[in-house]
Design an enzyme around this catalytic site. Structure first.
Site, PDB file in Angstrom:
ATOM      1  N   THR A 104       0.847  -1.193   0.000  1.00 30.59           N
ATOM      2  CA  THR A 104       0.000   0.000   0.000  1.00 30.59           C
ATOM      3  C   THR A 104       0.884   1.244   0.000  1.00 30.59           C
ATOM      4  O   THR A 104       2.058   1.172   0.336  1.00 30.59           O
ATOM      5  CB  THR A 104      -0.873   0.068   1.261  1.00 30.59           C
ATOM      6  OG1 THR A 104      -0.015   0.312   2.375  1.00 30.59           O
ATOM      7  CG2 THR A 104      -1.657  -1.206   1.486  1.00 30.59           C
ATOM      8  N   GLU A 105       0.292   2.378  -0.321  1.00 30.18           N
ATOM      9  CA  GLU A 105       1.092   3.594  -0.365  1.00 30.18           C
ATOM     10  C   GLU A 105       1.531   4.032   1.022  1.00 30.18           C
ATOM     11  O   GLU A 105       2.472   4.792   1.173  1.00 30.18           O
ATOM     12  CB  GLU A 105       0.373   4.713  -1.108  1.00 30.18           C
ATOM     13  CG  GLU A 105      -0.796   5.326  -0.394  1.00 30.18           C
ATOM     14  CD  GLU A 105      -1.477   6.412  -1.240  1.00 30.18           C
ATOM     15  OE1 GLU A 105      -2.131   6.050  -2.221  1.00 30.18           O
ATOM     16  OE2 GLU A 105      -1.351   7.586  -0.917  1.00 30.18           O
TER      17      GLU A 105
END
Lengths: 263, 325
Positions: free
Chosen positions: A49-50
């Site tokens: 995920t970012e």
């Protein structure tokens, strides 16, 4: 078979992912599609995920966000927001991803910043305020620039499918053709737009998105009516295969809270 | 190492002046310094300049109360519990908030420059967008890039031709050095060592980039305990200026291993935030209508907080009902 439109959309998106890919997902539908792919046909898909959770498969139900411990509890390692987008995405290592869109045009450019309804943002020295303010680009911009390919997931409505977006938050093929080359983007651009009605793919030369296939509950007419530009239809246009029983069972095991089952 | 400078929430909010530039710990609806955010609203702060990689519930609480003049970021919303940042949106559309848009990694580059003490940081990302269209340089068009405010750079960005490997045009993103980093952490040592459980986001850079740092900690623990495992700690005491000990200080945002996001509360706030009237009713009830953060917790009630309580091994609540499950 009894499935919702949202479930068809998630499965169609998940089918775009292959085993062994390094992929980045956002919250909600995108994450469900990605983790469904991992469960269904891509067991060695590596997800991150970012925010910086690496290699995870969620536990305890769909995470509440990309930072929930339901996703970090089972991660191989944590990186951070700098590494996730700055190093992994920007350097061109990421194979595949999903982003969303509030407004999208025929070259796959995405607007998630604001709706100006055609007015120039500045006129007579004064800022013309947007009619609608949206979220902002988030990490989608980096994905659109850096991922080898990615899928855009969007609700198929005329107001969203504009001939030209009001603001480019995340670039697709810009003005089409080889336009991405002038900015030296490391990533290849959007591979598909998966909507609530069907799937659009870019023409290999012009990069204009055309109708590739439509869902069993939709039709070419319905999709054309809900698209704001004169949508071209692929000569090989086909119907997307319905979810199989196994595909649906796998999705519902991931979507334990039933978020996609609301009609 | 010296002892920490422990103060109250009221004192912490009192240190922050109108017009100050703030940055925050956390990510969207996780690990936000909410107890201090509410106190800033109670004290009626004005013209705050927020710089953050992404916004969340805390941004919206400040913006709805009219505390914010400038918001520089890449995203605002409440994840699954409110899809837009309604207060920021209303502020921009009405013209009371200057919204300067960047992409995620551009914001990170600005924080990195700030943390390293550099005037700018290069990145190859996010060319070809309207983010870089001079027509959308909000602070520039508003006449604020004249050097009179040391927290506003002279340019939104610049570009140079790569002189090293001929990679084409490279972006230079200006440093962001906030007056204050407001950090929520699960634990702080009695000498100021900071520990965050689970993901750290860009907290380390936010701490290093800011002039002063206030930590809202779930609990203060002996520093010797934290020093048994230094790899788990994100900052040493010398980087921390003030500490407030406040259990449940991140509510309604989540704190991994302590409590989950209060989804019902965030949904309720999001619905209220869709109009100025709705926001005012929310603030009257939950910010001004309670006796400080203690009164807020009392109003939430023990049962609600217990349902949010995280399983100490899994890090999230295993007892709460979610969706159809």
């Amino acid at each position: 078979m009894d499935y919702t439109r949202q479930e068809m959309m998630a499965i169609a998106t998940g089918r775009e992912f292959s085993d062994g890919e390094l992929a980045i997902f956002g919250v909600g539908l995108s994450m469900l599609a990605g983790f469904w792919a991992q469960k269904n046909h891509a067991p060695n898909l590596i997800a991150f995920t970012e925010g910086g959770v690496f290699g995870s498969t969620p536990v305890g139900g769909l995470p509440w966000g990309i930072e929930d411990n339901r996703i970090s509890a089972n991660a191989t390692s944590f990186t951070n927001a700098i590494d996730a987008l700055g190093c992994l995405v920007a350097s061109g290592r990421v194979d595949n991803a999903v982003i969303g869109a509030a407004q999208i045009d025929k070259f796959g450019n995405v607007n998630t910043t604001g709706i100006w309804s055609g007015e120039t943002p500045w006129s007579a020295g004064r800022y013309v305020l947007p009619k609608v303010r949206l979220n902002g680009s988030g990490g989608a911009n980096e994905i659109s620039v850096g991922a080898k390919k990615y899928v855009i997931m969007v609700t198929h409505e005329k107001k969203r499918f504009a001939d030209k977006v009001d603001y480019i938050s995340s670039p697709g093929y810009l003005n089409g053709g080889n336009d991405r080359e002038k900015h030296n983007f490391v990533g290849g651009g959007p591979a598909a737009i998966v909507t609530t009605l069907g799937i659009l793919r870019p023409d290999p030369v012009t990069k204009e998105f055309i109708l590739d296939s439509y869902f069993p509950f939709s039709s070419i007419e319905e999709i054309k009516e809900n698209t704001g530009w004169d949508l071209k239809i692929s000569p090989d246009v086909k119907v997307v295969p319905e979810p199989t029983e196994l595909e649906l069972a796998n999705l519902r095991e991931i979507d334990v809270t039933g978020s996609l089952r609301k009609k | 190492m010296g002892k920490i400078n422990k103060i109250t929430l009221k004192e912490a909010a009192g240190l922050i002046k109108d017009g100050d530039m703030l940055s925050f710990s956390g990510f969207t609806i996780w690990r936000r310094p909410m107890a201090l955010i509410y106190e800033l609203v109670r004290q009626g702060k004005k013209d705050l300049h927020l710089f953050e990689v992404n916004g969340g519930t805390h941004t919206e609480v400040l913006a709805g109360a009219g505390c914010v003049k400038i918001w520089e970021s890449c995203w605002v919303g409440h994840e699954l519990y409110g899809k837009l940042g309604e207060s920021v949106a209303r502020g921009q559309v009405e013209g009371s908030i200057l919204v300067e848009d960047y992409s995620h990694a551009q914001c990170v580059a600005r924080l990195l420059a700030g943390a390293y003490g550099l005037p700018f940081f290069p990145t190859a990302l996010s060319m070809g967008t309207d983010i870089l269209n001079p027509k959308y340089d909000m602070l520039g068009k508003a006449g604020l890039r004249d050097g009179s405010n040391p927290k506003i750079p002279l340019k939104k960005y610049d570009t140079i031709a790569d002189p090293m490997y001929d990679m084409g045009n490279i972006l230079l993103m200006p440093a962001a050095n906030a007056n204050w980093a407001l950090i929520y952490a699960q634990q702080i040592g009695d000498e100021g060592t900071v520990r965050v459980l689970a993901q750290t986001y860009v907290d380390v850079e936010a701490i290093k980039a800011a002039d002063k740092v206030i930590v809202i900690a779930e609990e203060i623990v002996p520093d010797s305990y934290l020093r048994d495992d230094p790899a788990m700690n994100i900052a040493p005491g010398y980087a921390i200026d003030y500490v407030v000990e406040q259990p449940y200080g991140a509510h309604p945002t989540g704190s991994q291993f302590c409590y989950d996001c209060d989804a019902d509360f965030i949904r309720m706030f999001y619905a209220a935030s869709k109009s100025a009237d709705g926001y005012k009713k929310f603030a009257d009830e939950w910010i001004f209508g309670v006796d400080g953060f203690d009164g807020y917790l009392e109003k939430l009630g023990a049962n609600r907080l217990l349902k949010l309580k995280a399983n100490s091994v899994m890090g999230y609540s295993t007892t709460m009902k979610r969706g159809t499950r």
